[in-house]
Scaffold this active site. Structure first.
Site, PDB file in Angstrom:
ATOM      1  N   SER A 152       0.875  -1.185   0.000  1.00 32.00           N
ATOM      2  CA  SER A 152       0.000   0.000   0.000  1.00 32.00           C
ATOM      3  C   SER A 152       0.903   1.223   0.000  1.00 32.00           C
ATOM      4  O   SER A 152       2.069   1.137   0.409  1.00 32.00           O
ATOM      5  CB  SER A 152      -0.851  -0.017   1.267  1.00 32.00           C
ATOM      6  OG  SER A 152      -1.443   1.246   1.484  1.00 32.00           O
ATOM      7  N   TYR A 165      -2.244  -0.818  10.113  1.00 33.07           N
ATOM      8  CA  TYR A 165      -2.270  -1.173   8.681  1.00 33.07           C
ATOM      9  C   TYR A 165      -0.966  -0.731   8.013  1.00 33.07           C
ATOM     10  O   TYR A 165      -0.325  -1.511   7.292  1.00 33.07           O
ATOM     11  CB  TYR A 165      -3.479  -0.521   8.026  1.00 33.07           C
ATOM     12  CG  TYR A 165      -3.656  -0.844   6.560  1.00 33.07           C
ATOM     13  CD1 TYR A 165      -4.172  -2.071   6.155  1.00 33.07           C
ATOM     14  CD2 TYR A 165      -3.310   0.079   5.577  1.00 33.07           C
ATOM     15  CE1 TYR A 165      -4.340  -2.370   4.806  1.00 33.07           C
ATOM     16  CE2 TYR A 165      -3.479  -0.205   4.228  1.00 33.07           C
ATOM     17  CZ  TYR A 165      -3.995  -1.431   3.846  1.00 33.07           C
ATOM     18  OH  TYR A 165      -4.155  -1.711   2.505  1.00 33.07           O
TER      19      TYR A 165
END
Ligand code: NDP
Length: 253
Positions: A152, A165
Site C-alpha cells: 500500500s 495497517y
C-alpha cells in the site's frame, strides 16, 4: 499500465490467490483463470469461494480448487499442513498472490486498540509469512515462480491515523525485499504490488464518504497483476510496483 498480454499468457500455470473471495483477489483469480491458469482460491468464506469457483467453471476455464483458511485462527502448523496438503494435489506452484488483508482501525497511534493491532499483524503479516514458508517448496519447483505480496502507499510513507495497517504494509515490503535477495539467483522472483485506491469493501470502510465511482475498479488494475505472473516480468525481482502510478494517495477527487 499499457500491457496487452496474449490470451494464453498463463496457460499451464498453477497460481494460488489468497483473499480470492472478494475485491481485488476475486478479480485477480478470475483474470488469471481467463488467461489460462489453473487457480487455487484461498479465503475464509466457503460460500464466497464456491461462487468464484463456479463462475470460473461456468466460463469453461481450467477447473479451479478452493480452500478455506481463516487467517484469524491460522498458525504456523496449520499453514504447514495446508502446504503439505497442496503438495499432494499439485506438482508445483508457478505463482502466489498474497492479497488477503484487513484494515484495522483508522485512528491515531494512542488510540490503536492492541487487540485490533494484533489481529492486523496476524492477518497481514504473520499468516502471510507462515504461508510463504509453507508454499516456498512448491514455488521452487516451478521453472519460473512469481511470489507477489500486496502493499500500500502507506507501507512506503507513514500517514497519520493508519497505524497498524501502515506498519503491517511496511513489514510486507520488508518481507518481499528479504525474500527477493535470498532467491535472487534462483528460479523465483519476489515483488510487491501497491494497488492504489480501488473500489472495494476495504476502501469503502477506510473512506466511507468518498465517491466510489471516481475510483478504479479491481478490473482496471489487472494488466499489472497479469504481467507480474507471466513470462514478461521474468527478470524483475525485489521491486514494489504501483498499479496506478499516476494516482496521488488519499481520497478520490
Ligand atoms: P477486500 O476487503 O475487498 O478483500 C479482502 C480479502 O481478504 C477478502 O477476500 C477477504 O475475505 C480476505 N480476508 C479478510 N480477512 C481474512 C481472514 N481472516 N482470513 C482469510 N481471508 C481474509 O479488500 P481489497 O480487495 O480492497 O484488498 C486486497 C488487498 O489490497 C489487501 O491486502 C489490501 O490491503 C490491499 N490494498 C487495497 C487497496 C484498496 O484501495 N482497495 C489499496 C491498497 C492496498 P472475505 O471475503 O471473507 O471478507
Amino acid at each position: 499500465m499499457h500491457y496487452q498480454p496474449t490470451i494464453d499468457l498463463l496457460q499451464n500455470r498453477i497460481i494460488l490467490v489468497t483473499g480470492a473471495s472478494d475485491g481485488i483477489g476475486r478479480e485477480a483469480a478470475l483474470t488469471y483463470a481467463r488467461y489460462g491458469a489453473t487457480v487455487l482460491l484461498v479465503g475464509r468464506n466457503e460460500e464466497k469461494l464456491r461462487d468464484v469457483a463456479s463462475e470460473i467453471q461456468n466460463r469453461g476455464l481450467a477447473q479451479p480448487q478452493w480452500f478455506v483458511l481463516d487467517y484469524d485462527s491460522a498458525d504456523a502448523e496449520s499453514c504447514y499442513q495446508f502446504g503439505h496438503r497442496l503438495a499432494g494435489l499439485v506438482p508445483h506452484l508457478d505463482g502466489v498472490l498474497h492479497n488477503a488483508g484487513i484494515l484495522g482501525d483508522i485512528v491515531p497511534m494512542t488510540e490503536q486498540n492492541p487487540e485490533v493491532w494484533e489481529r492486523v499483524m496476524q492477518i497481514n503479516v504473520n499468516v502471510t509469512f507462515y504461508l510463504t514458508q509453507a508454499l516456498l517448496p512448491l514455488l521452487l519447483k516451478s521453472k519460473a515462480g512469481s511470489l507477489v505480496f500486496t502493499s500500500s502507499s502507506v507501507g512506503r510513507q507513514g500517514r497519520a491515523g493508519w497505524g497498524a495497517y501502515a506498519v503491517s504494509k511496511f513489514a510486507t515490503e520488508g518481507m518481499m525485499q528479504v525474500l527477493a535477495e535470498e532467491y535472487r539467483h534462483r528460479n523465483l522472483r519476489v515483488n510487491c504490488i501497491n494497488p492504489g485506491g480501488t473500489r472495494t469493501k476495504m476502501r469503502a470502510s477506510a473512506f466511507p464518504t468518498e465517491d466510489a465511482s471516481k475510483l478504479k475498479t479491481p478490473g482496471d488494475l489487472m494488466p499489472l497483476y497479469l504481467w507480474l505472473m507471466g513470462e514478461d516480468s521474468r527478470r524483475k525481482t525485489g521491486m514494489s510496483f504501483d498499479a496506478q502510478p499516476k494516482r496521488k494517495p488519499g481520497i478520490a477527487e
